[in-house]
Design a protein around this motif. Structure first.
Motif, PDB file in Angstrom:
ATOM      1  N   ILE A 193       2.077   9.399  -9.576  1.00 23.87           N
ATOM      2  CA  ILE A 193       1.575   8.273 -10.359  1.00 23.87           C
ATOM      3  C   ILE A 193       1.226   8.677 -11.792  1.00 23.87           C
ATOM      4  O   ILE A 193       1.481   7.955 -12.745  1.00 23.87           O
ATOM      5  N   GLU A 195       0.828  -1.205   0.000  1.00 23.17           N
ATOM      6  CA  GLU A 195       0.000   0.000   0.000  1.00 23.17           C
ATOM      7  C   GLU A 195       0.865   1.259   0.000  1.00 23.17           C
ATOM      8  O   GLU A 195       0.619   2.196  -0.764  1.00 23.17           O
ATOM      9  N   ARG A 196       1.877   1.277   0.825  1.00 19.69           N
ATOM     10  CA  ARG A 196       2.732   2.460   0.900  1.00 19.69           C
ATOM     11  C   ARG A 196       3.587   2.620  -0.359  1.00 19.69           C
ATOM     12  O   ARG A 196       3.826   3.736  -0.819  1.00 19.69           O
ATOM     13  N   GLU A 213      -2.394  -2.620 -10.247  1.00 18.07           N
ATOM     14  CA  GLU A 213      -2.581  -1.252 -10.720  1.00 18.07           C
ATOM     15  C   GLU A 213      -3.649  -1.275 -11.813  1.00 18.07           C
ATOM     16  O   GLU A 213      -3.914  -2.286 -12.443  1.00 18.07           O
ATOM     17  N   LEU A 266       2.707   1.723  -3.358  1.00 20.97           N
ATOM     18  CA  LEU A 266       1.819   2.120  -4.445  1.00 20.97           C
ATOM     19  C   LEU A 266       1.278   3.542  -4.304  1.00 20.97           C
ATOM     20  O   LEU A 266       0.843   4.137  -5.286  1.00 20.97           O
ATOM     21  N   THR A 267       1.294   4.077  -3.102  1.00 24.81           N
ATOM     22  CA  THR A 267       0.675   5.387  -2.896  1.00 24.81           C
ATOM     23  C   THR A 267       1.638   6.483  -2.456  1.00 24.81           C
ATOM     24  O   THR A 267       1.262   7.659  -2.452  1.00 24.81           O
ATOM     25  N   GLU A 268       2.874   6.115  -2.095  1.00 24.23           N
ATOM     26  CA  GLU A 268       3.774   7.131  -1.534  1.00 24.23           C
ATOM     27  C   GLU A 268       5.126   7.236  -2.238  1.00 24.23           C
ATOM     28  O   GLU A 268       6.021   7.902  -1.739  1.00 24.23           O
ATOM     29  N   ARG A 323      -2.468  -7.245  -4.854  1.00 25.90           N
ATOM     30  CA  ARG A 323      -2.363  -5.816  -5.158  1.00 25.90           C
ATOM     31  C   ARG A 323      -2.070  -5.643  -6.636  1.00 25.90           C
ATOM     32  O   ARG A 323      -1.274  -6.377  -7.217  1.00 25.90           O
ATOM     33  N   GLU A 374      -3.336   4.186 -11.127  1.00 25.76           N
ATOM     34  CA  GLU A 374      -3.704   4.331  -9.728  1.00 25.76           C
ATOM     35  C   GLU A 374      -3.727   2.963  -9.063  1.00 25.76           C
ATOM     36  O   GLU A 374      -4.126   1.969  -9.654  1.00 25.76           O
ATOM     37  N   ALA A 375      -3.295   2.948  -7.817  1.00 25.30           N
ATOM     38  CA  ALA A 375      -3.253   1.683  -7.084  1.00 25.30           C
ATOM     39  C   ALA A 375      -4.664   1.271  -6.680  1.00 25.30           C
ATOM     40  O   ALA A 375      -5.386   2.029  -6.061  1.00 25.30           O
ATOM     41  N   GLY A 434      -5.822   0.857   3.063  1.00 19.84           N
ATOM     42  CA  GLY A 434      -6.048   0.870   1.626  1.00 19.84           C
ATOM     43  C   GLY A 434      -6.773  -0.344   1.090  1.00 19.84           C
ATOM     44  O   GLY A 434      -6.831  -0.545  -0.105  1.00 19.84           O
TER      45      GLY A 434
END
Length: 259
Positions: A106, A97-98, A232, A100-102, A230, A238-239, A215
């Motif tokens: 993106i 999660e981290r 995309e 893919l988002t941090e 997980r 976007e994740a 998430g």
């Protein structure tokens, strides 16, 4: 005849005992006691993996990307075997999660988009278990797939609960092959996280208070037991997140991240 002089030491047939060497003769000999040497405690293999998991969770996700290894085209059973053989951790959902988002913009980061394309969808080390929305957990949970069946003995403290989800992380579970395409999920009761009030309003969305479910969104319309995948999606990479379908366990089309 010459007479030999008698020397004091000539009268003794044994070794000479000097008074200075017997200074402590008035004391009784002390009893010897065995002293226990300090022992350095070594971690067990499962403790090592748990420590790795905590380290990944606390690290900067950009650094995590550099140290985890992705392996391709594996079904979940193969991913588990690979992790056990190499003594490595299956990276949990919260770490993905981290990542893919941090870890970048993106929408406009070509390098990041390529990273997603190369490494996702991926199996995670997070397993979720839930019943239909209005059905409580019983003593035994059985998940029937097209190609296999997997069972789980529900701990007493979760029986009777509804609208909830159980979450367990690698390496705190094991899947035992019982033969004839039947498997059993083995989990230490103390390592299971209970997530309550899963379905809210019209949809079913996981609350994100715990790192294990950060998430995580699930269309919880039917019972399920299995790992979270997980992946995309969309123009901007976007994740998104989902639990896999009933026929995905055996498919050798996902990756897995190990550490």
């Amino acid at each position: 005849m010459r007479r030999l002089s008698r020397q004091p030491w000539a009268l003794s047939s044994g070794p000479i005992k000097l008074a200075a060497s017997d200074t402590f003769r008035r004391y009784k000999p002390e009893e010897s006691h065995e002293v226990r040497q300090p022992m350095a405690r070594t971690k067990t293999p499962i403790e090592e993996l748990r420590a790795r998991r905590e380290m990944l969770i606390s690290m900067d996700p950009k650094k995590v990307k550099e140290i985890i290894e992705f392996h391709t085209k594996l079904n979940f059973f193969q991913a588990l075997v690979l992790a056990k053989r190499e003594g490595k951790l299956m990276v949990p959902n919260s770490v993905h999660e981290r990542i893919l988002t941090e870890t970048g913009c993106i929408a406009y980061n070509y390098e990041y988009a390529r990273y997603l394309e190369q490494n996702y969808p991926a199996w995670t080390g997070t397993i979720v278990i839930y019943e239909d929305k209005f059905h409580p957990f019983k003593d035994q949970f059985i998940f029937n797939d097209v190609f296999f069946t997997i069972s789980f003995a529900v701990p007493q403290r979760f029986r009777g609960k509804t609208n909830c989800m159980l979450v367990v992380e690698h390496p705190d579970f094991d899947i035992v092959d019982l033969g004839d395409n039947k498997f059993e999920l083995k989990v230490d009761d103390e390592k299971i996280y209970l997530i309550e009030d899963v379905c809210r309003g019209r949809g079913c969305r996981m609350p994100g208070e715990l790192p294990q479910t950060k998430g995580l969104a699930a269309a919880k319309y039917s019972s399920y037991l299995g790992p979270v995948v997980r992946c995309e999606d969309g123009l901007h990479y976007e994740a998104i997140h989902r639990t896999i379908g009933r026929d995905d366990w055996h498919r050798e089309r996902f990756k897995v991240a190990l550490f």
